[in-house]
Write a protein that holds these residues in place. Structure first.
Motif, PDB file in Angstrom:
ATOM      1  N   ASN A   1     -75.840 -10.846 -80.144  1.00 49.97           N
ATOM      2  CA  ASN A   1     -76.409 -12.052 -79.525  1.00 49.97           C
ATOM      3  C   ASN A   1     -75.929 -12.303 -78.103  1.00 49.97           C
ATOM      4  O   ASN A   1     -76.513 -13.134 -77.405  1.00 49.97           O
ATOM      5  CB  ASN A   1     -76.062 -13.285 -80.365  1.00 49.97           C
ATOM      6  CG  ASN A   1     -76.652 -13.232 -81.755  1.00 49.97           C
ATOM      7  OD1 ASN A   1     -77.808 -12.858 -81.925  1.00 49.97           O
ATOM      8  ND2 ASN A   1     -75.861 -13.576 -82.756  1.00 49.97           N
ATOM      9  N   CYS A   2     -74.870 -11.613 -77.684  1.00 48.06           N
ATOM     10  CA  CYS A   2     -74.214 -11.981 -76.434  1.00 48.06           C
ATOM     11  C   CYS A   2     -73.952 -10.774 -75.540  1.00 48.06           C
ATOM     12  O   CYS A   2     -73.538  -9.709 -76.031  1.00 48.06           O
ATOM     13  CB  CYS A   2     -72.883 -12.686 -76.742  1.00 48.06           C
ATOM     14  SG  CYS A   2     -71.973 -13.260 -75.287  1.00 48.06           S
ATOM     15  N   ILE A   3     -74.193 -10.959 -74.247  1.00 47.24           N
ATOM     16  CA  ILE A   3     -73.859  -9.951 -73.235  1.00 47.24           C
ATOM     17  C   ILE A   3     -72.650 -10.446 -72.453  1.00 47.24           C
ATOM     18  O   ILE A   3     -72.659 -11.562 -71.921  1.00 47.24           O
ATOM     19  CB  ILE A   3     -75.038  -9.720 -72.272  1.00 47.24           C
ATOM     20  CG1 ILE A   3     -76.283  -9.268 -73.039  1.00 47.24           C
ATOM     21  CG2 ILE A   3     -74.673  -8.672 -71.226  1.00 47.24           C
ATOM     22  CD1 ILE A   3     -77.539  -9.200 -72.184  1.00 47.24           C
ATOM     23  N   LYS A   4     -71.611  -9.623 -72.407  1.00 51.42           N
ATOM     24  CA  LYS A   4     -70.390  -9.982 -71.689  1.00 51.42           C
ATOM     25  C   LYS A   4     -70.392  -9.263 -70.343  1.00 51.42           C
ATOM     26  O   LYS A   4     -70.421  -8.030 -70.293  1.00 51.42           O
ATOM     27  CB  LYS A   4     -69.162  -9.587 -72.509  1.00 51.42           C
ATOM     28  CG  LYS A   4     -69.115 -10.257 -73.882  1.00 51.42           C
ATOM     29  CD  LYS A   4     -67.896  -9.810 -74.689  1.00 51.42           C
ATOM     30  CE  LYS A   4     -67.880 -10.456 -76.063  1.00 51.42           C
ATOM     31  NZ  LYS A   4     -66.685 -10.038 -76.852  1.00 51.42           N
ATOM     32  N   LEU A   5     -70.353 -10.027 -69.279  1.00 49.39           N
ATOM     33  CA  LEU A   5     -70.443  -9.490 -67.928  1.00 49.39           C
ATOM     34  C   LEU A   5     -69.049  -9.351 -67.320  1.00 49.39           C
ATOM     35  O   LEU A   5     -68.269 -10.308 -67.315  1.00 49.39           O
ATOM     36  CB  LEU A   5     -71.303 -10.402 -67.058  1.00 49.39           C
ATOM     37  CG  LEU A   5     -72.718 -10.678 -67.584  1.00 49.39           C
ATOM     38  CD1 LEU A   5     -73.426 -11.703 -66.701  1.00 49.39           C
ATOM     39  CD2 LEU A   5     -73.527  -9.397 -67.671  1.00 49.39           C
ATOM     40  N   LEU A   6     -68.729  -8.155 -66.850  1.00 53.74           N
ATOM     41  CA  LEU A   6     -67.428  -7.842 -66.238  1.00 53.74           C
ATOM     42  C   LEU A   6     -66.278  -8.337 -67.111  1.00 53.74           C
ATOM     43  O   LEU A   6     -65.380  -9.047 -66.651  1.00 53.74           O
ATOM     44  CB  LEU A   6     -67.333  -8.450 -64.841  1.00 53.74           C
ATOM     45  CG  LEU A   6     -68.460  -8.074 -63.861  1.00 53.74           C
ATOM     46  CD1 LEU A   6     -68.216  -8.744 -62.515  1.00 53.74           C
ATOM     47  CD2 LEU A   6     -68.549  -6.572 -63.690  1.00 53.74           C
ATOM     48  N   PRO A   7     -66.254  -7.966 -68.402  1.00 58.42           N
ATOM     49  CA  PRO A   7     -65.258  -8.526 -69.326  1.00 58.42           C
ATOM     50  C   PRO A   7     -63.844  -7.979 -69.154  1.00 58.42           C
ATOM     51  O   PRO A   7     -62.895  -8.571 -69.660  1.00 58.42           O
ATOM     52  CB  PRO A   7     -65.811  -8.136 -70.696  1.00 58.42           C
ATOM     53  CG  PRO A   7     -66.555  -6.859 -70.424  1.00 58.42           C
ATOM     54  CD  PRO A   7     -67.166  -7.031 -69.071  1.00 58.42           C
ATOM     55  N   ALA A   8     -63.703  -6.845 -68.484  1.00 62.60           N
ATOM     56  CA  ALA A   8     -62.371  -6.248 -68.337  1.00 62.60           C
ATOM     57  C   ALA A   8     -62.255  -5.580 -66.973  1.00 62.60           C
ATOM     58  O   ALA A   8     -61.793  -4.452 -66.851  1.00 62.60           O
ATOM     59  CB  ALA A   8     -62.120  -5.236 -69.446  1.00 62.60           C
ATOM     60  N   LEU A   9     -62.657  -6.294 -65.942  1.00 60.98           N
ATOM     61  CA  LEU A   9     -62.687  -5.714 -64.598  1.00 60.98           C
ATOM     62  C   LEU A   9     -61.296  -5.772 -63.973  1.00 60.98           C
ATOM     63  O   LEU A   9     -60.731  -6.851 -63.794  1.00 60.98           O
ATOM     64  CB  LEU A   9     -63.681  -6.471 -63.716  1.00 60.98           C
ATOM     65  CG  LEU A   9     -63.982  -5.810 -62.359  1.00 60.98           C
ATOM     66  CD1 LEU A   9     -64.822  -4.554 -62.566  1.00 60.98           C
ATOM     67  CD2 LEU A   9     -64.711  -6.787 -61.447  1.00 60.98           C
ATOM     68  N   PRO A  10     -60.728  -4.618 -63.602  1.00 57.88           N
ATOM     69  CA  PRO A  10     -59.420  -4.634 -62.944  1.00 57.88           C
ATOM     70  C   PRO A  10     -59.550  -5.027 -61.474  1.00 57.88           C
ATOM     71  O   PRO A  10     -60.628  -4.918 -60.887  1.00 57.88           O
ATOM     72  CB  PRO A  10     -58.949  -3.181 -63.080  1.00 57.88           C
ATOM     73  CG  PRO A  10     -60.208  -2.393 -63.124  1.00 57.88           C
ATOM     74  CD  PRO A  10     -61.225  -3.259 -63.817  1.00 57.88           C
ATOM     75  N   SER A  11     -58.461  -5.458 -60.896  1.00 60.34           N
ATOM     76  CA  SER A  11     -58.493  -5.908 -59.501  1.00 60.34           C
ATOM     77  C   SER A  11     -58.878  -4.784 -58.550  1.00 60.34           C
ATOM     78  O   SER A  11     -59.440  -5.034 -57.481  1.00 60.34           O
ATOM     79  CB  SER A  11     -57.126  -6.478 -59.111  1.00 60.34           C
ATOM     80  OG  SER A  11     -56.110  -5.500 -59.287  1.00 60.34           O
ATOM     81  N   GLU A  12     -58.611  -3.522 -58.943  1.00 59.02           N
ATOM     82  CA  GLU A  12     -58.918  -2.392 -58.063  1.00 59.02           C
ATOM     83  C   GLU A  12     -60.424  -2.210 -57.853  1.00 59.02           C
ATOM     84  O   GLU A  12     -60.843  -1.623 -56.864  1.00 59.02           O
ATOM     85  CB  GLU A  12     -58.353  -1.085 -58.645  1.00 59.02           C
ATOM     86  CG  GLU A  12     -56.835  -1.041 -58.747  1.00 59.02           C
ATOM     87  CD  GLU A  12     -56.338  -1.481 -60.107  1.00 59.02           C
ATOM     88  OE1 GLU A  12     -55.317  -0.962 -60.563  1.00 59.02           O
ATOM     89  OE2 GLU A  12     -56.996  -2.363 -60.729  1.00 59.02           O
ATOM     90  N   LEU A  13     -61.213  -2.680 -58.806  1.00 58.16           N
ATOM     91  CA  LEU A  13     -62.671  -2.463 -58.751  1.00 58.16           C
ATOM     92  C   LEU A  13     -63.368  -3.787 -58.446  1.00 58.16           C
ATOM     93  O   LEU A  13     -64.188  -4.281 -59.223  1.00 58.16           O
ATOM     94  CB  LEU A  13     -63.178  -1.868 -60.067  1.00 58.16           C
ATOM     95  CG  LEU A  13     -62.493  -0.565 -60.512  1.00 58.16           C
ATOM     96  CD1 LEU A  13     -63.082  -0.077 -61.823  1.00 58.16           C
ATOM     97  CD2 LEU A  13     -62.595   0.506 -59.441  1.00 58.16           C
ATOM     98  N   ASP A  14     -63.062  -4.364 -57.282  1.00 55.89           N
ATOM     99  CA  ASP A  14     -63.570  -5.692 -56.960  1.00 55.89           C
ATOM    100  C   ASP A  14     -65.000  -5.668 -56.419  1.00 55.89           C
ATOM    101  O   ASP A  14     -65.598  -6.713 -56.180  1.00 55.89           O
ATOM    102  CB  ASP A  14     -62.653  -6.399 -55.963  1.00 55.89           C
ATOM    103  CG  ASP A  14     -62.494  -5.628 -54.655  1.00 55.89           C
ATOM    104  OD1 ASP A  14     -63.075  -4.534 -54.524  1.00 55.89           O
ATOM    105  OD2 ASP A  14     -61.770  -6.118 -53.770  1.00 55.89           O
ATOM    106  N   ARG A  15     -65.565  -4.467 -56.245  1.00 50.18           N
ATOM    107  CA  ARG A  15     -66.936  -4.372 -55.748  1.00 50.18           C
ATOM    108  C   ARG A  15     -67.633  -3.187 -56.400  1.00 50.18           C
ATOM    109  O   ARG A  15     -67.050  -2.112 -56.529  1.00 50.18           O
ATOM    110  CB  ARG A  15     -66.920  -4.195 -54.228  1.00 50.18           C
ATOM    111  CG  ARG A  15     -68.308  -4.211 -53.577  1.00 50.18           C
ATOM    112  CD  ARG A  15     -68.185  -4.524 -52.079  1.00 50.18           C
ATOM    113  NE  ARG A  15     -67.390  -3.529 -51.378  1.00 50.18           N
ATOM    114  CZ  ARG A  15     -67.899  -2.523 -50.659  1.00 50.18           C
ATOM    115  NH1 ARG A  15     -69.221  -2.385 -50.568  1.00 50.18           N
ATOM    116  NH2 ARG A  15     -67.118  -1.683 -50.036  1.00 50.18           N
ATOM    117  N   GLY A  16     -68.875  -3.385 -56.827  1.00 48.44           N
ATOM    118  CA  GLY A  16     -69.604  -2.281 -57.449  1.00 48.44           C
ATOM    119  C   GLY A  16     -70.956  -2.706 -57.954  1.00 48.44           C
ATOM    120  O   GLY A  16     -71.397  -3.847 -57.760  1.00 48.44           O
ATOM    121  N   GLU A  17     -71.601  -1.774 -58.646  1.00 44.79           N
ATOM    122  CA  GLU A  17     -72.932  -2.037 -59.182  1.00 44.79           C
ATOM    123  C   GLU A  17     -73.194  -1.092 -60.351  1.00 44.79           C
ATOM    124  O   GLU A  17     -72.777   0.070 -60.334  1.00 44.79           O
ATOM    125  CB  GLU A  17     -74.001  -1.836 -58.109  1.00 44.79           C
ATOM    126  CG  GLU A  17     -75.422  -2.131 -58.585  1.00 44.79           C
ATOM    127  CD  GLU A  17     -76.454  -2.025 -57.479  1.00 44.79           C
ATOM    128  OE1 GLU A  17     -77.646  -2.249 -57.760  1.00 44.79           O
ATOM    129  OE2 GLU A  17     -76.062  -1.707 -56.337  1.00 44.79           O
TER     130      GLU A  17
END
Length: 796
Positions: free
Chosen positions: A701-717
């Motif tokens: 039922n749920c989409i989790k967006l950027l749930p475990a993004l490390p600080s090193e990867l502050d930009r992307g697609e």
């Protein structure tokens, strides 16, 4: 080589394969899911190792014997505390009745040798893999002449296509030959005592022939057709075919297996002669078939060194202790490429070596399903390669009768019992070690793949005809195997936590039997929950749903230790073993998703156990377990730990071609040392999955967006990612420094989904009547009209 659209999808290496005594390990691999080719890349003498998906040898199976009458003895000894007496009762019973299977091994088909005399030491050397089309190139300069050697395995023609071209005054002079794969290039811990016999090599104008005999008395081999433009050819029966003075040379190779030499040589010569085309046209014919698979999803981490040599990026990781965003992009793409090139929806499941094995008795080459198989396919659903899971389903469905016999002859139960290691070509136990016999959770674990396939694809027909029948039979096994104790809860005995043993019985190899491993109940709970839900959706098995609900009430709760960490065994007579790196106990977190941030106390207990176990088991870690921990940490929402784990794995176990070894042979001190580290693409797949899980996770039922993004990867697609809600992330770009995340979602059917917003989200621009709770980071009731893209604007 063809033009590359995105340089992040290219592996460019500065040197040929360099692993002494096992050069094939650092070759660049490619394939079409059936035929594999590995290019060593030597300028003056290149070797192309050829493999075939279905060429295996040396194994033996036999008829699985009935030892179910021994189960009562096992359980009696366990009740009496005579654990070591109980450990080998079933295994010994099988051996006493003559059942002792031996492993099958992948068999290298042959080597194609390419020798080119050089006037000078080569300069401007590059070895390159274009993952967008599967093409491998080797280029270098000999004086003022530049040579290019390019290869791909055609999906359209089912042949290896190889071309040598040049630019400059010097002509192409080259000698081609076939040979059995070099046994001295097969470095294993056990001596190679057996090689294929009956080797035959034949050369004539334009054609080369190779064959050898396997241990099942059938023959395998290949035929090569050589065409050239300008110059001349000569044939030496002992050395091969030599082309002199040419401007361009085209070679096509087609292998065969399990047949008869003369028949196949004649047929393949005719087939190769009928292909009237150039390298460019054959590549153009092949490329769309490959690229539509590879380009179905993408991950862009804004890497700024995409033109750099991949081996230099790896060297920098060793020096700095950090993985650059460029290296992570290439590693993500490589895991995806290896799946596409090394398997197909119609093949057997991908083994640990993929399509590319250069050992005659390869260590750790069997398909095992106590975590490794699941890690291999962990990225395909989110990565929009769902069709590749069909090979797993077909594999088990083709041997259902054997799986039923496993259940009845080992444990006296109806239903399905899948061994963690099956005998090649059957569903029987391929290994009767007690740790394999006592793990009964594989079928339930595979059921999670079945149900996830349904969730991701929203394929109700698959749910009704494939998933639910398989799940129902697996539940039948649990119904008869589990026994109800006096307290009304289930007892699972015998039991074992895969790749582990109880900490209080850990001397030597450790005790290979236990009672009530938490993973047994986690898998059963997951299966039964999905079975009830799926049956209600499909309108099937209405008379059995109440029974399955009752079974769910009998599954014991997870237990915790005094320090608050979750226990590996719910039976307190068996202690946790933090020295063993097994991740099976974290099944409720991943892949089941039963335990998440909505259950904070249990979530904390699993996170504490994962941290403690990952650190304490350092000496026994391998690339599979480290990739698995990265996936677990991603689902525990700790991007920093994911990066730490992936960094440690890459810095200790990544070879120069970016393919993982099973363990640390360099002695980097991050994990235990094993100089016989085997080739393993499994960890590459796990790394690809972990990177995806940093960016996107989902439930039904749920989409989790950027749930475990490390600080090193502050930009992307990312783009083309699928979710368990049945909807697709068309694209999602983020820039933490600018404080923005733009998401585009699309669903084939009209539906409502929830969102878990990225950490730190301060504003969500509503697009309809959905409810926005920024304090807790949730959006509920987001409507997705069928076939329409919905754009979301999130600000930090």
């Amino acid at each position: 080589m063809a033009t590359v659209k995105k340089t992040k999808n290219v592996l460019k290496l500065s040197k040929p394969a360099s692993w002494w005594g096992s050069t094939w390990r650092e070759a660049l691999p490619t394939g079409n899911g059936v035929i594999g080719a590995s290019v060593y890349g030597g300028a003056g003498h290149d070797v192309i190792m050829i493999n075939h998906r279905d060429l295996w040898w040396q194994g033996r199976v036999g008829v699985l014997q009935d030892v179910a009458d021994k189960l009562k003895d096992v359980r009696k000894k366990m009740d009496d505390g005579a654990y070591f007496d109980a450990e080998n009762v079933l295994s010994n019973g099988l051996m006493q009745k003559g059942y002792h299977p031996s492993r099958f091994y992948p068999l290298p088909l042959c080597d194609l040798h390419v020798k080119m005399p050089l006037d000078r030491a080569p300069k401007e050397y590059v070895r390159m893999l274009n993952m967008e089309n599967g093409e491998i190139g080797v280029s270098f300069r000999d004086g003022s002449t530049k040579y290019d050697r390019d290869l791909f395995v055609s999906r359209a023609q089912d042949v290896i296509v190889y071309e040598i071209s040049k630019a400059g005054p010097k002509a192409i002079n080259v000698t081609f030959s076939f040979d059995l794969h070099d046994k001295f290039n097969a470095r294993t811990a056990t001596a190679v005592s057996k090689l294929p016999e009956g080797v035959n090599v034949k050369y004539e104008n334009y054609f080369m022939y190779f064959s050898a005999r396997s241990d099942n008395s059938t023959e395998f081999g290949a035929v090569a057709f050589i065409n050239y433009y300008g110059g001349s050819q000569s044939v030496d029966p002992a050395k091969g075919i030599t082309i002199k003075g040419a401007d361009k040379v085209l070679v096509m190779v087609k292998p065969f297996i399990e047949s008869q030499r003369e028949k196949e040589w004649k047929n393949l010569k005719t087939k190769l002669s009928s292909i009237k085309s150039t390298y460019e046209k054959l590549l153009k014919e092949h490329t769309p078939l490959h690229s539509k698979l590879f380009a179905g999803a993408d991950l862009d981490l804004s890497g700024d060194r995409r033109d750099d040599f991949a081996d230099e990026l790896l060297d920098d990781a060793f020096r700095s202790g950090e993985l650059s965003s460029t290296l992570l992009e290439k590693l993500w793409a490589l895991g995806r490429f290896l799946m596409i090139a090394g398997s197909s929806p119609q093949s057997l499941p991908m083994p640990p070596y993929g399509l590319w094995c250069g050992d005659f008795k390869a260590e750790n080459s069997a398909v095992t399903a106590d975590g490794a198989l699941q890690t291999t396919y962990s990225h395909v659903l989110t990565g929009s390669l769902a069709e590749y899971l069909k090979s797993v389903f077909t594999y088990y469905e083709s041997v259902l009768d054997d799986l039923r016999k496993n259940a009845s002859r080992i444990y006296g139960c109806r239903g399905l019992l899948i061994p963690s290691e099956m005998a090649h070509g059957t569903g029987y136990f391929g290994n009767i070690d007690s740790s394999v016999l006592h793990f009964t959770g594989v079928a339930g674990w595979i059921c999670r793949l079945y149900y996830d396939y349904y969730l991701y694809t929203d394929d109700v027909k698959f749910l009704k005809e494939k998933a639910l029948p398989f799940m129902k039979e697996t539940a039948t096994f649990y119904e008869e195997f589990f026994k109800v104790k006096g307290d009304g809860f289930y007892d699972s005995c015998p039991s074992v936590s895969p790749m582990s043993c109880p900490g209080n019985f850990a001397d030597g190899e450790g005790l290979k039997i236990a009672r009530n491993a938490a993973v047994d109940f986690a898998i059963a709970k997951d299966l039964l929950t999905n079975l009830v839900e799926g049956s209600e959706i499909a309108g099937l098995y209405k008379g059995e749903i109440a029974k399955w609900r009752d079974m769910l009430t009998r599954i014991p709760a997870y237990k915790t230790n005094e320090d608050g960490t979750v226990r590996e065994y719910t039976d307190t007579k068996f202690a946790d073993n933090y020295a063993r790196p097994s991740t099976a106990m974290f099944y409720p977190v991943y892949p089941a998703g039963e335990v998440d941030e909505t259950k904070p106390e249990l979530f904390k207990a699993f996170l504490g156990a994962a941290k403690k176990k990952c650190v304490s088991s350092t000496e026994n870690q391998n690339s599979l377990t480290m990739a698995s921990y990265a996936e677990v940490f991603a689902h525990l929402g700790d991007g920093s730990l994911v990066m730490d784990t992936l960094t440690a794995m890459v810095r200790s176990m990544c070879m120069n071609n970016l393919i993982m070894a099973s363990s640390d042979w360099r002695g980097m001190g991050i994990t235990g040392v094993d100089v016989w580290a085997s080739y393993s693409v499994v960890a590459n797949m796990g790394l690809t999955s972990a990177l995806q899980d940093m960016a996107v996770q989902s439930t039904k039922n749920c989409i989790k967006l950027l749930p475990a993004l490390p600080s090193e990867l502050d930009r992307g697609e990312v783009s083309g990612f699928s979710t368990r809600t049945g909807s697709e992330i068309v694209s999602m770009s983020w820039d933490k420094k600018k404080g923005v995340c733009i998401v585009k979602l699309k669903s084939k059917k009209s539906k409502s989904v929830d969102l878990k917003l990225p950490s730190g989200a301060k504003r969500f621009k509503a697009v309809g009547k959905e409810k926005v709770d920024l304090e807790n980071g949730f959006v509920t009731g987001l409507e997705l009209p069928a076939g329409k893209v919905v754009s979301l604007d999130i600000r930090f």
